[in-house]
Design an enzyme around this catalytic site. Structure first.
Site, PDB file in Angstrom:
ATOM      1  N   ASN A   1       0.568  -1.054  -0.097  1.00 52.83           N
ATOM      2  CA  ASN A   1       0.294  -0.189   0.154  1.00 52.83           C
ATOM      3  C   ASN A   1       1.064   1.108   0.196  1.00 52.83           C
ATOM      4  O   ASN A   1       0.305   2.029  -0.655  1.00 52.83           O
ATOM      5  CB  ASN A   1      -1.024  -0.120   1.065  1.00 52.83           C
ATOM      6  CG  ASN A   1      -2.203  -0.778   0.812  1.00 52.83           C
ATOM      7  OD1 ASN A   1      -2.228  -1.228   0.017  1.00 52.83           O
ATOM      8  ND2 ASN A   1      -2.655  -1.607   1.890  1.00 52.83           N
TER       9      ASN A   1
ATOM     10  N   ARG B   1     -16.236   1.693  -2.032  1.00 50.19           N
ATOM     11  CA  ARG B   1     -15.252   2.645  -1.403  1.00 50.19           C
ATOM     12  C   ARG B   1     -15.299   3.193  -2.178  1.00 50.19           C
ATOM     13  O   ARG B   1     -13.868   3.786  -3.113  1.00 50.19           O
ATOM     14  CB  ARG B   1     -13.751   1.529  -1.090  1.00 50.19           C
ATOM     15  CG  ARG B   1     -13.580   0.259  -0.577  1.00 50.19           C
ATOM     16  CD  ARG B   1     -12.293   0.007   0.136  1.00 50.19           C
ATOM     17  NE  ARG B   1     -12.084  -1.080  -1.222  1.00 50.19           N
ATOM     18  CZ  ARG B   1     -11.019  -1.522  -1.072  1.00 50.19           C
ATOM     19  NH1 ARG B   1      -9.548  -1.710  -0.137  1.00 50.19           N
ATOM     20  NH2 ARG B   1     -10.604  -2.145  -2.057  1.00 50.19           N
TER      21      ARG B   1
END
Length: 422
Positions: A23, A123
């Site tokens: 990430n 999301r």
């Protein structure tokens, strides 16, 4: 389609090296679009998502070269020759939206497809868009694409996030580095990946204060220059492999592990009866004695318990002594691994965002199916503790977030192999 065969039984012993954070790397890579000078990332993880981001950046005109067997990414965006991030690439990965802020900040216009990614609930990118609008961006959604422009350049502003969003914080943080004036980001995400991005941007000449807190202040500069930056340790891979000896028994040292990255997670391990010790190389993990104790878990933004370790923690708690309650507060629909664990003999009841896990004496090997990235590795962990063989299918999810998972677990004594699909 490939699958992974896990044969349960046997304690683990040895060392597992922890890679750079997926990430973090996916966030750092688009930062190359902010400068016409080279940006080099070291300690990069070797994952399919990194290849997807490489493909996306190259489609925009960036040069991306993989060195040292993929552990070093040498990037250069001398010019952005294409300002459209196409759906065919963006649909593969949600992090693709992170090219929007840098392109808009540097050249004043961008067209980016709405992204795809894991099926773990909605999301939406609205927080990204509202944050960029606070810096003066003009946005239009048309035919599945975000059309963004800032004819006079972005201008500093106040960004008030109604919800904590890691991705939106990252996007507007990058955009603000080249905006005219001062930007204040309130209710900013505090994750280590945010701090890592800010560290990299400062090396490139950005003026950023407050990262790691809920208020970040950015003083815009005229241009950014090149830099070399190591990707921070992957705290989710770290937490995942910490659970392997907790589930199977034995003792494993996680090379490169840091307590500050997984403090809330370690509190739950301690309560469950698992020892975590710092060493000069990382972290050493072992069960204290016998069967672990049930614990309750609530996922929260950093520094709370990570949502990306919830599925793996559930696998551990399936054989705990007592009943555990796991409450998912970050993403809805993130208990899709529960029915697969039930196939292995787990006792789990799911009601909305809460899962109640009653520990059983022994899990049983079974054919199971991965539904998303973290669910896939939770099933592998469960298989390590189960009696007999477990076959995990649809492991392409796994390749997005874990490099060489079979090799790393085999090296500490796990009986695991990858079976190539027809």
């Amino acid at each position: 389609m490939d699958s992974i065969l896990v044969t349960g039984g046997g304690e683990l012993s040895g060392q597992i090296p922890i890679a750079g954070a997926k990430n973090a790397c996916l966030t750092l890579m688009p930062a190359t679009l902010l400068s016409d000078e080279p940006l080099t990332l070291t300690n990069a993880p070797r994952l399919s998502d990194i290849k997807t981001m490489t493909e996306l950046l190259q489609s925009l005109g960036a040069e991306v070269t993989s060195l040292q067997d993929g552990k070093v990414l040498a990037m250069s965006s001398h010019t952005i020759s294409n300002h459209t991030a196409d759906y065919d690439i963006v649909r593969k990965m949600r992090a693709s939206i992170l090219v929007l802020g840098p392109m808009l900040a540097r050249d004043g216009h961008a067209v980016v497809s709405l992204p795809g990614g894991c099926a773990i609930g909605a999301r939406p990118v609205d927080l990204h868009l509202k944050a960029l609008e606070a810096l003066g961006a003009e946005l239009e959604l048309k035919d599945g694409y975000v059309h963004a422009k800032a004819p006079g350049g972005l201008k500093g502003g106040i960004v008030d996030f109604p919800l904590v969003s890691v991705g939106a914080t990252e996007n507007v943080l990058m955009a603000a580095t080249l905006a005219k004036g001062t930007t204040v980001i309130n209710n900013a995400a505090r994750e280590p990946e945010i701090v890592d991005l800010a560290d990299c941007l400062r090396k490139m000449g950005a003026q950023i204060d407050g990262d790691g807190t809920s208020t970040i202040t950015v003083q815009g500069v005229d241009r950014l220059h090149g830099a070399t930056h190591p990707v921070v340790t992957d705290r989710i891979e770290l937490g995942t492999y910490m659970l392997a000896p907790a589930i199977c028994g034995g003792e494993v040292e996680l090379l490169g592990g840091r307590l500050d990255l997984v403090a809330a997670f370690c509190e739950k391990l301690d309560a469950a009866g698992i020892s975590v010790e710092e060493t000069d190389k990382g972290l050493k993990v072992a069960r204290r004695n016998g069967r672990i104790t049930a614990v309750d878990v609530v996922t929260e933004p950093f520094p709370g318990f990570p949502t990306d370790l919830q599925a793996q923690m559930m696998a551990l708690l399936c054989t705990a002594n007592g009943t555990s309650v796991l409450e998912e507060k970050i993403f809805e629909n993130r208990f899709m691994h529960a029915p697969e664990l039930i196939r292995m003999g787990a006792q789990i009841e799911v009601h909305g965002g809460t899962a109640t896990v009653t520990g059983v004496d022994q899990l049983k090997g079974a054919p199971v199916m991965a539904t998303d990235l973290r669910a896939s590795v939770s099933l592998i962990l469960a298989g390590l503790a189960a009696e007999g063989e477990t076959v995990v299918s649809r492991v392409y999810h796994l390749d997005r977030g874990y490099e060489h998972v079979v090799g790393k677990l085999s090296a500490v004594g796990a009986k695991i192999e990858r079976i190539k699909g027809q």
